[in-house]
Design an enzyme around this catalytic site. Structure first.
Site, short mmCIF file in Angstrom:
data_model
loop_
_atom_site.label_atom_id
_atom_site.label_comp_id
_atom_site.label_asym_id
_atom_site.label_seq_id
_atom_site.Cartn_x
_atom_site.Cartn_y
_atom_site.Cartn_z
N SER A 70 0.81 -1.23 0.00
CA SER A 70 0.00 0.00 0.00
C SER A 70 0.84 1.28 0.00
O SER A 70 0.32 2.34 -0.31
CB SER A 70 -0.91 0.03 1.22
OG SER A 70 -0.15 -0.11 2.41
N ASP A 350 -4.00 7.50 8.10
CA ASP A 350 -4.76 6.52 8.89
C ASP A 350 -3.79 5.78 9.81
O ASP A 350 -2.70 6.28 10.07
CB ASP A 350 -5.57 5.59 7.97
CG ASP A 350 -4.68 4.79 7.02
OD1 ASP A 350 -3.44 4.76 7.23
OD2 ASP A 350 -5.21 4.18 6.06
N HIS A 353 -0.71 4.68 7.14
CA HIS A 353 -0.26 5.36 5.92
C HIS A 353 -0.08 6.86 6.09
O HIS A 353 -0.94 7.51 6.69
CB HIS A 353 -1.27 5.12 4.80
CG HIS A 353 -1.54 3.67 4.56
ND1 HIS A 353 -2.71 3.06 4.94
CD2 HIS A 353 -0.77 2.71 4.00
CE1 HIS A 353 -2.66 1.78 4.60
NE2 HIS A 353 -1.48 1.54 4.04
#
Ligand SMILES: *[C@@H]1O[C@H](CO)[C@@H](O)[C@H](O)[C@H]1NC(C)=O
Ligand SMILES: *[C@@H]1O[C@H](CO)[C@@H](O)[C@H](O)[C@H]1NC(C)=O
Ligand SMILES: *[C@@H]1O[C@H](CO)[C@@H](O)[C@H](O)[C@H]1NC(C)=O
Length: 375
Positions: A70, A350, A353
């Site tokens: 990610s 979050d 990230h």
């Protein structure tokens, strides 16, 4: 390393580079008739890059191939399962959820910008915009690792297999690969999977060496395909991620987890040295996310002198009930999270990230390493 990064990038280069940089800077200085301001940094950087493109016979990548998780995924994960396709992801850029795990741009976008190419298309969309394949492709899937992590998305070996398939199908030629750069991110999903499957603390060091050994195999595969330079991220200080610091109300990093990151990075450095020992030029370049995260999280000012991130460990998007996460809705479609009013003033988006502003700050502190891809 850490102290250096606080200085503008052109002060932290090797002496050879310092010379050419100084020349360009002095030149700009003269024509501008004023001191070089921080916000002109980007412009200067691109001038320098153009300069190199025209004068150096060295490596000038025109394609970017991305493998990982990610931290580099720009839309491969399926809409049905991924938070990256839910509101409020993408609220800053492109303005709606678009498959990035952030409010906006991620590392991939900044590396592409540095190279002067468009951010590569997610592999999933390759058939819809074939004209964009010339910028490379992004094979990264959020949640994945070098091993399977239980999220049912392709591990790194499989991601590399996708590129091998495209070479076999003649979508890319050997020559294309020669003018390409790879970005590889491994941000710890193997370790989350290890912990959630009940792996012990005592077993962690040997699991870390398994992960790094697998990285070594994968990095070699990428280079053996013909990719000229391979950028590899070090593991960020995982104990500073909001998911870990929430127990201290986002005040303190977990140092024992950071020590695990350091151990991973130590082994990775050995792997990089030995991989480079077997290639003519230094083909494998380290992007030190560990130092860069630490620098940004502990310094009150970024390299351009702007102050930022007053509460660096606190995330912007926070779940309001247990079991929920950023982007979760209840059965009636009510939001189970809150979003801060200024994502541009927060480092973390979050629980794991960075925000776009966070990635931008990290990118600024990484630019001297990125410069090594041109050697
Ligand atoms: C990666 O995934 C493939 C396909 O599921 C699997 O066969 C392979 O063993 C996995 N590789 C590693 C290193 O875990
Ligand atoms: C830090 O992380 C370790 C390993 O996950 C955990 O056992 C420990 O309780 C954490 N320490 C603090 C202060 O949260
Ligand atoms: C580098 O390669 C040489 C010759 O292959 C070998 O003797 C040496 O031990 C290697 N060094 C490292 C650090 O891997």
């Amino acid at each position: 390393m850490r102290a250096q990064i606080l200085f503008p990038i052109y002060f932290s280069l090797s002496s050879m580079d310092l010379l050419s940089y100084t020349f360009v800077l002095v030149f700009l200085f003269l024509i501008a008739g004023e001191s070089v301001r921080a916000d002109e940094h980007d412009q200067i950087q691109s001038t320098i890059k153009l300069n190199r493109r025209h004068t150096s016979a060295g490596f000038r990548p025109t394609k970017l191939f991305v493998f990982g998780d990610s931290y580099s995924d720009t839309g491969n994960n399926p809409r049905s399962v991924a938070s990256s396709w839910k509101t409020p992801y993408g609220v800053t850029f492109p303005g709606k959820p678009a498959g990035r795990y952030s409010d906006g741009r991620v590392l991939t976008d900044y590396v592409a910008r540095f190279m002067g190419v468009k951010s590569p298309l997610p592999y999933k969309f390759r058939k819809y915009a074939p004209h964009k394949l010339r910028f490379g492709l992004n094979f990264a899937y959020g949640g994945t690792g070098v091993f399977d992590t239980g999220n049912l998305q392709p591990n790194m070996t499989t991601q590399i297999g996708f590129l091998q398939g495209l070479i076999k199908d003649k979508v890319y030629t050997k020559r294309d690969l020669k003018s390409s750069l790879a970005l590889v991110t491994v941000s710890g999903n193997d370790y989350s999977a290890y912990v959630s499957s009940g792996g012990s603390n005592q077993g962690l060091p040997s699991f870390i060496s398994l992960v790094v050994n697998q990285m070594s195999i994968n990095l070699k595969q990428i280079h053996d395909m013909g990719v000229r330079r391979v950028l590899v991220t070090t593991l960020q200080p995982i104990g500073c991620l909001p998911g870990q610091t929430i127990v201290s109300s986002y005040q303190q990093c977990n140092e024992s987890q950071n020590a695990a990151s350091s151990f991973h990075n130590q082994l990775l450095q050995q792997v990089m040295t030995s991989l480079n020992n077997n290639t003519k030029h230094s083909s494998f370049v380290t992007l030190d996310l560990f130092s860069s995260f630490n620098t940004v999280l502990t310094s009150k000012r970024d390299v351009t002198g702007n102050s930022r991130f007053d509460t660096p460990l606190k995330p912007c998007c926070v779940a309001t009930s247990s079991g929920a996460s950023c982007g979760s809705l209840d059965g009636n479609g009510k939001e189970l999270y809150t979003v801060c009013s200024e994502p541009e003033s927060m480092f973390f988006w979050d629980t794991v990230h960075p925000t776009q502003a966070g990635w931008r700050a990290v990118y600024l502190s990484l630019r001297s390493s990125l410069d090594q891809i041109y050697y």
